[in-house]
Write a protein that holds these residues in place. Structure first.
Motif, PDB file in Angstrom:
ATOM      1  N   ARG A   1     -69.266  29.288   7.573  1.00 21.21           N
ATOM      2  CA  ARG A   1     -70.284  28.490   8.253  1.00 21.21           C
ATOM      3  C   ARG A   1     -71.604  28.462   7.497  1.00 21.21           C
ATOM      4  O   ARG A   1     -72.549  27.826   7.933  1.00 21.21           O
ATOM      5  CB  ARG A   1     -70.495  29.025   9.668  1.00 21.21           C
ATOM      6  N   GLY A   2     -71.698  29.150   6.358  1.00 17.92           N
ATOM      7  CA  GLY A   2     -72.885  29.042   5.518  1.00 17.92           C
ATOM      8  C   GLY A   2     -73.784  30.261   5.499  1.00 17.92           C
ATOM      9  O   GLY A   2     -74.808  30.257   4.819  1.00 17.92           O
ATOM     10  N   ALA A   3     -73.433  31.305   6.223  1.00 19.00           N
ATOM     11  CA  ALA A   3     -74.251  32.518   6.197  1.00 19.00           C
ATOM     12  C   ALA A   3     -73.870  33.358   4.982  1.00 19.00           C
ATOM     13  O   ALA A   3     -72.738  33.302   4.507  1.00 19.00           O
ATOM     14  CB  ALA A   3     -74.026  33.342   7.473  1.00 19.00           C
ATOM     15  N   GLY A   4     -74.819  34.126   4.491  1.00 18.68           N
ATOM     16  CA  GLY A   4     -74.511  35.106   3.469  1.00 18.68           C
ATOM     17  C   GLY A   4     -73.907  36.325   4.140  1.00 18.68           C
ATOM     18  O   GLY A   4     -74.184  36.607   5.304  1.00 18.68           O
ATOM     19  N   VAL A   5     -73.068  37.050   3.426  1.00 19.67           N
ATOM     20  CA  VAL A   5     -72.413  38.222   3.990  1.00 19.67           C
ATOM     21  C   VAL A   5     -72.558  39.389   3.013  1.00 19.67           C
ATOM     22  O   VAL A   5     -72.244  39.248   1.833  1.00 19.67           O
ATOM     23  CB  VAL A   5     -70.912  37.939   4.251  1.00 19.67           C
ATOM     24  N   VAL A   6     -73.037  40.511   3.519  1.00 23.66           N
ATOM     25  CA  VAL A   6     -73.059  41.765   2.759  1.00 23.66           C
ATOM     26  C   VAL A   6     -72.221  42.748   3.564  1.00 23.66           C
ATOM     27  O   VAL A   6     -72.616  43.168   4.648  1.00 23.66           O
ATOM     28  CB  VAL A   6     -74.494  42.296   2.558  1.00 23.66           C
ATOM     29  N   ALA A   7     -71.045  43.083   3.014  1.00 27.06           N
ATOM     30  CA  ALA A   7     -70.105  43.945   3.736  1.00 27.06           C
ATOM     31  C   ALA A   7     -69.942  45.270   3.013  1.00 27.06           C
ATOM     32  O   ALA A   7     -69.837  45.306   1.790  1.00 27.06           O
ATOM     33  CB  ALA A   7     -68.749  43.260   3.854  1.00 27.06           C
ATOM     34  N   ILE A   8     -69.921  46.320   3.791  1.00 30.72           N
ATOM     35  CA  ILE A   8     -69.644  47.654   3.259  1.00 30.72           C
ATOM     36  C   ILE A   8     -68.258  48.031   3.751  1.00 30.72           C
ATOM     37  O   ILE A   8     -68.033  48.136   4.959  1.00 30.72           O
ATOM     38  CB  ILE A   8     -70.680  48.679   3.762  1.00 30.72           C
ATOM     39  N   CYS A   9     -67.322  48.157   2.817  1.00 33.16           N
ATOM     40  CA  CYS A   9     -65.957  48.511   3.200  1.00 33.16           C
ATOM     41  C   CYS A   9     -65.205  49.026   1.991  1.00 33.16           C
ATOM     42  O   CYS A   9     -65.645  48.871   0.855  1.00 33.16           O
ATOM     43  CB  CYS A   9     -65.232  47.329   3.833  1.00 33.16           C
ATOM     44  N   ASP A  10     -64.057  49.617   2.250  1.00 29.59           N
ATOM     45  CA  ASP A  10     -63.174  50.083   1.199  1.00 29.59           C
ATOM     46  C   ASP A  10     -62.329  48.899   0.747  1.00 29.59           C
ATOM     47  O   ASP A  10     -61.552  48.346   1.528  1.00 29.59           O
ATOM     48  CB  ASP A  10     -62.296  51.216   1.738  1.00 29.59           C
ATOM     49  N   ALA A  11     -62.471  48.518  -0.517  1.00 31.73           N
ATOM     50  CA  ALA A  11     -61.755  47.353  -1.036  1.00 31.73           C
ATOM     51  C   ALA A  11     -60.250  47.558  -1.058  1.00 31.73           C
ATOM     52  O   ALA A  11     -59.492  46.594  -1.153  1.00 31.73           O
ATOM     53  CB  ALA A  11     -62.251  47.016  -2.438  1.00 31.73           C
ATOM     54  N   GLU A  12     -59.786  48.788  -0.946  1.00 31.24           N
ATOM     55  CA  GLU A  12     -58.353  49.065  -0.967  1.00 31.24           C
ATOM     56  C   GLU A  12     -57.748  49.137   0.439  1.00 31.24           C
ATOM     57  O   GLU A  12     -56.543  49.263   0.591  1.00 31.24           O
ATOM     58  CB  GLU A  12     -58.076  50.372  -1.709  1.00 31.24           C
ATOM     59  N   SER A  13     -58.584  49.072   1.473  1.00 35.08           N
ATOM     60  CA  SER A  13     -58.074  49.121   2.843  1.00 35.08           C
ATOM     61  C   SER A  13     -57.490  47.761   3.225  1.00 35.08           C
ATOM     62  O   SER A  13     -57.711  46.759   2.545  1.00 35.08           O
ATOM     63  CB  SER A  13     -59.202  49.489   3.810  1.00 35.08           C
ATOM     64  N   ALA A  14     -56.772  47.723   4.330  1.00 35.70           N
ATOM     65  CA  ALA A  14     -56.183  46.465   4.800  1.00 35.70           C
ATOM     66  C   ALA A  14     -57.276  45.429   5.084  1.00 35.70           C
ATOM     67  O   ALA A  14     -57.170  44.277   4.669  1.00 35.70           O
ATOM     68  CB  ALA A  14     -55.348  46.707   6.058  1.00 35.70           C
ATOM     69  N   ALA A  15     -58.330  45.854   5.760  1.00 31.77           N
ATOM     70  CA  ALA A  15     -59.420  44.925   6.078  1.00 31.77           C
ATOM     71  C   ALA A  15     -60.153  44.509   4.809  1.00 31.77           C
ATOM     72  O   ALA A  15     -60.531  43.341   4.659  1.00 31.77           O
ATOM     73  CB  ALA A  15     -60.380  45.569   7.075  1.00 31.77           C
ATOM     74  N   GLY A  16     -60.351  45.435   3.895  1.00 35.95           N
ATOM     75  CA  GLY A  16     -61.039  45.119   2.644  1.00 35.95           C
ATOM     76  C   GLY A  16     -60.268  44.126   1.800  1.00 35.95           C
ATOM     77  O   GLY A  16     -60.839  43.167   1.262  1.00 35.95           O
ATOM     78  N   ARG A  17     -58.965  44.332   1.684  1.00 37.18           N
ATOM     79  CA  ARG A  17     -58.140  43.395   0.917  1.00 37.18           C
ATOM     80  C   ARG A  17     -58.136  42.015   1.563  1.00 37.18           C
ATOM     81  O   ARG A  17     -58.230  40.997   0.878  1.00 37.18           O
ATOM     82  CB  ARG A  17     -56.716  43.933   0.782  1.00 37.18           C
ATOM     83  N   ALA A  18     -58.032  41.964   2.885  1.00 37.35           N
ATOM     84  CA  ALA A  18     -58.050  40.677   3.595  1.00 37.35           C
ATOM     85  C   ALA A  18     -59.390  39.978   3.405  1.00 37.35           C
ATOM     86  O   ALA A  18     -59.443  38.766   3.175  1.00 37.35           O
ATOM     87  CB  ALA A  18     -57.759  40.889   5.079  1.00 37.35           C
ATOM     88  N   LEU A  19     -60.466  40.752   3.484  1.00 36.45           N
ATOM     89  CA  LEU A  19     -61.808  40.184   3.315  1.00 36.45           C
ATOM     90  C   LEU A  19     -61.977  39.605   1.918  1.00 36.45           C
ATOM     91  O   LEU A  19     -62.442  38.471   1.758  1.00 36.45           O
ATOM     92  CB  LEU A  19     -62.864  41.257   3.593  1.00 36.45           C
ATOM     93  N   ILE A  20     -61.589  40.358   0.900  1.00 33.86           N
ATOM     94  CA  ILE A  20     -61.704  39.880  -0.481  1.00 33.86           C
ATOM     95  C   ILE A  20     -60.875  38.620  -0.677  1.00 33.86           C
ATOM     96  O   ILE A  20     -61.339  37.636  -1.254  1.00 33.86           O
ATOM     97  CB  ILE A  20     -61.263  40.981  -1.477  1.00 33.86           C
ATOM     98  N   ASP A  21     -59.661  38.631  -0.194  1.00 30.20           N
ATOM     99  CA  ASP A  21     -58.767  37.488  -0.353  1.00 30.20           C
ATOM    100  C   ASP A  21     -59.342  36.242   0.311  1.00 30.20           C
ATOM    101  O   ASP A  21     -59.397  35.169  -0.290  1.00 30.20           O
ATOM    102  CB  ASP A  21     -57.394  37.834   0.226  1.00 30.20           C
ATOM    103  N   ASP A  22     -59.790  36.387   1.555  1.00 28.96           N
ATOM    104  CA  ASP A  22     -60.306  35.230   2.294  1.00 28.96           C
ATOM    105  C   ASP A  22     -61.640  34.739   1.730  1.00 28.96           C
ATOM    106  O   ASP A  22     -61.849  33.536   1.586  1.00 28.96           O
ATOM    107  CB  ASP A  22     -60.452  35.565   3.778  1.00 28.96           C
ATOM    108  N   LEU A  23     -62.550  35.651   1.407  1.00 32.83           N
ATOM    109  CA  LEU A  23     -63.849  35.236   0.878  1.00 32.83           C
ATOM    110  C   LEU A  23     -63.722  34.603  -0.501  1.00 32.83           C
ATOM    111  O   LEU A  23     -64.474  33.689  -0.836  1.00 32.83           O
ATOM    112  CB  LEU A  23     -64.821  36.413   0.829  1.00 32.83           C
ATOM    113  N   SER A  24     -62.775  35.062  -1.300  1.00 31.51           N
ATOM    114  CA  SER A  24     -62.616  34.489  -2.639  1.00 31.51           C
ATOM    115  C   SER A  24     -62.159  33.033  -2.573  1.00 31.51           C
ATOM    116  O   SER A  24     -62.376  32.274  -3.505  1.00 31.51           O
ATOM    117  CB  SER A  24     -61.645  35.322  -3.473  1.00 31.51           C
TER     118      SER A  24
END
Length: 166
Positions: free
Chosen positions: A62-85
């Protein structure tokens, strides 16, 4: 995917540039496009907190910037990276030393093909992308590398790739 210290630094920089930081990933504005509001949503995403990761992706869409703190190897982290990319380039951490890690796979594939001598149109066709998407991905790579031309982006990519550990 920042650490707490990196997230604080990024948020301070963005606040100096006129962005409004807000904790959490739920958007307060009911309108779809919030890009003009210069809003940065930030927070921690737990290892299995897919719901919060989905909120972060929706906010970014929707146009907002996102700064996320998470483990990139976790399930949520991998999903976040995949979707944001899929939405655009990611900036992981703030040191900027490994720019290739910030490229999405489509950008890497396009830059590899351009380095091999393909035109953007030929590279797009080979990667099953529209010419418009390929041009957008290359423009994002130019921005990431801080260059103005596609040729400069390819050269910067090749230099970074030579430096990167295999």
């Amino acid at each position: 995917m920042a650490t707490s210290a990196e997230a604080d630094t990024v948020l301070r920089r963005l606040a100096r540039d006129g962005w409004t930081a807000r904790a959490g990933f739920a958007l307060p504005d009911p309108s779809w496009d919030v890009g003009a509001a210069r809003l940065i949503l930030h927070g921690r995403i737990g290892d299995d907190d897919l719901e919060t990761a989905q909120l972060a992706v929706l906010a970014a869409a929707r146009g907002a910037g996102v700064v996320a703190i998470c483990d990139a190897e976790s399930a949520a982290g991998r999903a976040l990276i995949d979707d944001l990319s899929r939405l655009g380039p990611l900036h992981r951490g703030i040191d900027g030393t490994d720019l290739i890690a910030n490229l999405i796979p489509e950008q890497r594939a396009l830059l590899d093909r351009l380095a091999a001598g393909d035109t953007i149109a030929a590279a797009a066709a080979a990667e099953f992308l529209s010419l418009r998407t390929a041009n957008r991905r290359i423009a994002e790579a130019r921005t990431l590398f801080g260059v103005r031309t596609t040729r400069e982006a390819v050269l910067a990519y090749l230099r970074q790739r030579q430096r990167a550990p295999e």
